[in-house]
Scaffold this motif. Structure first.
Motif, PDB file in Angstrom:
ATOM      1  N   UNK A   1       2.923  55.458   9.799  1.00 37.05           N
ATOM      2  CA  UNK A   1       2.364  54.212   9.285  1.00 37.05           C
ATOM      3  C   UNK A   1       2.663  53.076  10.236  1.00 37.05           C
ATOM      4  N   UNK A   2       1.921  52.002  10.096  1.00 36.43           N
ATOM      5  CA  UNK A   2       2.215  50.801  10.880  1.00 36.43           C
ATOM      6  C   UNK A   2       3.629  50.307  10.598  1.00 36.43           C
ATOM      7  N   UNK A   3       4.047  50.398   9.335  1.00 29.47           N
ATOM      8  CA  UNK A   3       5.356  49.866   8.949  1.00 29.47           C
ATOM      9  C   UNK A   3       6.500  50.719   9.454  1.00 29.47           C
ATOM     10  N   UNK A   4       6.253  51.980   9.788  1.00 25.27           N
ATOM     11  CA  UNK A   4       7.325  52.858  10.273  1.00 25.27           C
ATOM     12  C   UNK A   4       7.084  53.255  11.734  1.00 25.27           C
ATOM     13  N   UNK A   5       6.059  54.080  11.971  1.00 25.28           N
ATOM     14  CA  UNK A   5       5.763  54.497  13.343  1.00 25.28           C
ATOM     15  C   UNK A   5       5.462  53.303  14.229  1.00 25.28           C
ATOM     16  N   UNK A   6       4.767  52.314  13.676  1.00 26.11           N
ATOM     17  CA  UNK A   6       4.417  51.139  14.465  1.00 26.11           C
ATOM     18  C   UNK A   6       5.601  50.300  14.876  1.00 26.11           C
ATOM     19  N   UNK A   7       6.726  50.489  14.191  1.00 24.99           N
ATOM     20  CA  UNK A   7       7.942  49.725  14.496  1.00 24.99           C
ATOM     21  C   UNK A   7       8.918  50.537  15.350  1.00 24.99           C
ATOM     22  N   UNK A   8       8.868  51.877  15.229  1.00 27.32           N
ATOM     23  CA  UNK A   8       9.878  52.711  15.887  1.00 27.32           C
ATOM     24  C   UNK A   8       9.363  53.613  16.999  1.00 27.32           C
ATOM     25  N   UNK A   9       8.120  54.119  16.917  1.00 32.28           N
ATOM     26  CA  UNK A   9       7.685  55.200  17.793  1.00 32.28           C
ATOM     27  C   UNK A   9       6.901  54.742  19.015  1.00 32.28           C
TER      28      UNK A   9
ATOM     29  N   UNK B   1       8.583  51.597  24.343  1.00 34.87           N
ATOM     30  CA  UNK B   1       9.656  50.620  24.428  1.00 34.87           C
ATOM     31  C   UNK B   1      10.413  50.413  23.127  1.00 34.87           C
ATOM     32  N   UNK B   2       9.982  51.081  22.040  1.00 31.80           N
ATOM     33  CA  UNK B   2      10.676  50.917  20.761  1.00 31.80           C
ATOM     34  C   UNK B   2      11.847  51.901  20.662  1.00 31.80           C
TER      35      UNK B   2
ATOM     36  N   UNK C   1       7.426  58.517  23.772  1.00 36.01           N
ATOM     37  CA  UNK C   1       7.346  58.910  25.165  1.00 36.01           C
ATOM     38  C   UNK C   1       8.696  59.331  25.719  1.00 36.01           C
ATOM     39  N   UNK C   2       9.728  59.050  24.961  1.00 36.32           N
ATOM     40  CA  UNK C   2      11.098  59.366  25.372  1.00 36.32           C
ATOM     41  C   UNK C   2      11.718  60.434  24.476  1.00 36.32           C
ATOM     42  N   UNK C   3      11.387  60.392  23.191  1.00 41.84           N
ATOM     43  CA  UNK C   3      11.987  61.307  22.222  1.00 41.84           C
ATOM     44  C   UNK C   3      10.971  62.327  21.725  1.00 41.84           C
ATOM     45  N   UNK C   4      11.480  63.465  21.250  1.00 42.46           N
ATOM     46  CA  UNK C   4      10.687  64.494  20.578  1.00 42.46           C
ATOM     47  C   UNK C   4      10.955  64.342  19.089  1.00 42.46           C
TER      48      UNK C   4
END
Length: 346
Positions: free
Chosen positions: A69-77, A80-81, A86-89
């Motif tokens: 979601x924007x509220x979760x993935x949009x804030x963490x994934x 640069x978050x 692009x850094x984590x699996x």
């Protein structure tokens, strides 16, 4: 998580998501029951590269999809978050009885094995090792039921992760008001004659209404609800819309099993066995885990590298559902990841 607490839209610009299933053959549950094939569905973002895997666990009635979601993935994934895909699996499994994993409504109904949180953690562990090739996790983060499972992860696999972040949970057996509310949900479903021992032809509506009413109150937040519905007509409309939406998407057996799964939960005897740095985050307006009990502050003292945070009530908090709003608590995740990195470097 208690899905009723949130109504979030699927994010548009999230990193690519891969979905799949892993079948665990002849899976033996803690109850002694077995299933010849137990399907565990999962979603992943990013690529596995050494020890960069992050496991994120959903709450009761939810699925891994809720984190896209924007509220979760949009804030963490995002780039640069904190959990940049692009850094984590990033691994988002659907727990047993939830989402696209094996569940009672697939056909077994009340003959489905009576799973527990221990069974769910075992299935998650086997998914990581057998299917995804993960031999260590950078982080385990869980919301509500997933938060409770995060405590269990720290105890059952203490050397498997660098950091733990349980959200909206307590590391003790479910008792008091929390236990009573859950029993109301179970009794509400079982007490409807239309439930028919789990072999209903159509959903037992009255039992589901009773169960959902309790669920709504469990996930409620007075400030947020009053802001959203400041007048009586708006409040009536809010409730009617919430109820209809959940009635359209809830199966009674799935709901009953999901809440019953917490019956044996109790990580308190083994808290000293947790090795990884841990930050437990609750919110002061959480009906399920109210701060006045003082349980989190008491028990965290037994976790060697543990820290407890109780977020104050603000216009941004959403009661129990604050667990799915990382904008409110991401600074504590940043601190945890930094501290875990320092511990790992020693």
């Amino acid at each position: 998580m208690l899905v009723a607490a949130l109504a979030l839209l699927i994010a548009a610009p999230t990193p690519p998501v891969t979905e799949g299933d892993h079948v665990l053959r002849d899976f033996r549950f803690a109850s002694g029951e077995t299933m010849p094939e137990l399907r565990i569905h999962y979603r992943t973002l990013g690529k596995l590269d050494g020890r960069n895997a992050v496991l994120i666990l959903h709450g009761t009635g939810g699925s891994g999809a809720q984190f896209l979601t924007d509220a979760f993935a949009g804030v963490l994934f995002g780039t640069g978050q904190l959990l940049d895909a692009g850094k984590y699996f990033i691994v988002l499994p659907d727990g047993i009885g939830h989402g696209k994993s094996s569940k009672p409504s697939d056909g077994l109904h009340a003959k489905f094995p009576h799973y527990t949180y221990d069974d769910m953690v075992e299935a998650q562990y086997r998914l990581l090792r057998e299917k995804l090739g993960v031999d260590r996790l950078r982080l385990v983060l869980g919301t509500s039921m997933g938060g409770m499972q995060t405590w269990l992860w720290g105890e059952q696999h203490p050397k498997f992760m660098d950091a733990l972040m349980p959200l909206a949970s307590l590391p003790v057996q479910i008792a008091g008001r929390n236990r009573v509310m859950r029993k109301m949900i179970l009794d509400g479903i079982r007490g409807d004659p239309a439930w028919n021992g789990g072999e209903y032809k159509s959903q037992p509506r009255q039992g589901l209404v009773t169960a959902l009413d309790v669920l709504f109150l469990m996930g409620s937040a007075p400030l947020a609800w009053h802001t959203q519905a400041p007048g009586r007509d708006a409040a009536d409309k809010l409730y009617a819309e919430m109820l209809q939406k959940r009635l359209d998407s809830t199966d009674a057996n799935d709901m009953l099993y999901a809440f019953d799964a917490s019956r044996e939960y109790d990580p308190s005897p083994k808290l000293e066995s947790i090795e990884a740095p841990l930050v437990a985050v609750n919110s002061a307006d959480d009906v399920i885990n109210p701060p006045e009990l003082g349980i989190l502050e008491r028990e965290i003292q037994r976790v060697r590298r543990g820290k407890a945070v109780v977020l104050p009530i603000t216009p941004q908090t959403r009661g129990h559902g604050t667990h799915s709003l990382p904008a409110v608590w991401k600074q504590h995740l940043a601190e945890l990841l930094q501290r875990a990195g320092q511990v790992a470097a020693k």
